[in-house]
Design an enzyme around this catalytic site. Structure first.
Site, short mmCIF file in Angstrom:
data_model
loop_
_atom_site.label_atom_id
_atom_site.label_comp_id
_atom_site.label_asym_id
_atom_site.label_seq_id
_atom_site.Cartn_x
_atom_site.Cartn_y
_atom_site.Cartn_z
N CYS A 1 -10.70 -4.35 1.11
CA CYS A 1 -9.35 -4.90 1.17
C CYS A 1 -9.51 -6.38 1.48
O CYS A 1 -10.31 -6.75 2.37
CB CYS A 1 -8.52 -4.22 2.26
SG CYS A 1 -6.92 -5.00 2.59
N THR A 2 -8.79 -7.23 0.76
CA THR A 2 -8.99 -8.67 0.94
C THR A 2 -8.66 -9.13 2.35
O THR A 2 -9.24 -10.11 2.83
CB THR A 2 -8.14 -9.45 -0.08
OG1 THR A 2 -6.77 -9.02 0.00
CG2 THR A 2 -8.64 -9.21 -1.49
N HIS A 3 -7.75 -8.45 3.04
CA HIS A 3 -7.44 -8.82 4.41
C HIS A 3 -8.66 -8.70 5.32
O HIS A 3 -8.80 -9.47 6.28
CB HIS A 3 -6.33 -7.93 4.97
CG HIS A 3 -4.94 -8.31 4.52
ND1 HIS A 3 -4.46 -7.98 3.28
CD2 HIS A 3 -3.96 -8.99 5.16
CE1 HIS A 3 -3.21 -8.42 3.17
NE2 HIS A 3 -2.88 -9.04 4.29
N GLY B 1 0.78 -1.23 0.00
CA GLY B 1 0.00 0.00 0.00
C GLY B 1 0.82 1.29 0.00
O GLY B 1 0.53 2.21 -0.77
N CYS C 1 -5.83 -9.05 -4.60
CA CYS C 1 -5.40 -7.87 -3.84
C CYS C 1 -6.00 -6.65 -4.51
O CYS C 1 -5.82 -6.45 -5.72
CB CYS C 1 -3.87 -7.79 -3.83
SG CYS C 1 -3.20 -6.27 -3.11
N ASN C 2 -6.71 -5.83 -3.75
CA ASN C 2 -7.31 -4.63 -4.31
C ASN C 2 -6.26 -3.65 -4.80
O ASN C 2 -6.37 -3.07 -5.88
CB ASN C 2 -8.23 -3.96 -3.28
CG ASN C 2 -9.43 -4.80 -2.94
OD1 ASN C 2 -9.39 -5.59 -1.99
ND2 ASN C 2 -10.51 -4.65 -3.67
#
Length: 252
Positions: free
Chosen positions: A178-180, A40, A70-71
């Site tokens: 966000c994928t997290h 990021g 991942c965005n």
């Protein structure tokens, strides 16, 4: 059938677990970048180079599809990845689920990293899919992705509390941008003052990957892990989340 997934870290677990549920036989390759994460704060050019390095390492194993799980990487590197690998290798990106979240109107909160929040990319998606249909709020979540990556429970709780306090009490839908964040959606739900519908990307990304694959050959259900291009084991932190536990029984 073999599918590779790329991300800076364990955010790709959500899409990996979704693929495992849909196709238990699929051979999965997860290519993370612990040497370079988080992506990021990097420049778009730097993010692209790191994503390309992870993708090239995964592509060397000859998958049938490559998922950019991942965005941030999808925003900055997807065009370069497609230019390099397609049409021979289908490349599937990750887009925040703004369209389904805003479809019914209501009040939508988009939880995303500080770098994505307010970006031209996210504002463009809001204008395209949410304008006039819903009341949309962007909620920055500083430190949340990093806390999830390291399974730091105190930091996760603090980051979620910070973002929850900035989420309108009238929120009806939350986009996990966000994928997290999909790994801790239960904790996010508990922190909000009212029930809300959650919209992640993992299931849609997994389904799109399977649609793009032309191979009908069954796999053996194996899991291959690459860390910055090196063969590795699944991160210990991954086992703190249900999506990581789904992969424990995979044959390596």
């Amino acid at each position: 059938m073999k599918i590779a997934l790329v991300d800076s870290g364990i955010g790709l677990l959500a899409a990996t677990a979704a693929l495992r549920r849909l196709r238990p036989d699929a051979d999965l390759v997860i290519s993370c970048d612990p040497d370079g994460m988080p992506w990021g704060p990097r420049t778009p050019e730097d993010i692209t180079e790191h994503a390309l390095a992870c993708a090239r390492a995964a592509a060397a194993l000859e998958p049938d599809a490559l998922v950019v799980a991942c965005n941030t990487a999808s925003v900055h590197a997807l065009a370069r990845l497609r230019a390099e690998f397609e049409p021979g290798l289908p490349v599937i990106g990750t887009v925040p689920a703004i369209k389904p979240a805003t479809a019914a109107g209501g009040v939508v909160a988009i939880w995303a990293t500080p770098a994505t929040t307010g970006s031209d990319y996210q504002r463009g998606l809001i204008a395209e899919f949410g304008a006039g249909a819903a009341e949309v709020h962007e909620v920055a979540c500083p430190g949340l992705a990093e806390a999830v990556e390291h399974a730091d429970e105190d930091a996760i709780a603090a980051a979620i509390a910070y973002a929850a306090a900035r989420t309108p009490a009238s929120t009806t839908d939350v986009v996990l941008g966000c994928t997290h964040y999909e790994l801790v959606d239960d904790r996010i739900a508990s922190a909000l003052s009212v029930p809300a519908r959650f919209h992640g990307s993992a299931d849609a990304v997994a389904a799109q990957a399977l649609r793009r694959i032309t191979s009908t050959t069954a796999g053996a259900g194996t899991l291959t892990v690459l860390h910055s291009g090196r063969p590795a084991a699944l991160q210990t932190a991954a086992l703190n989340y249900p999506q990581g536990e789904i992969l424990i029984g995979a044959r390596v």
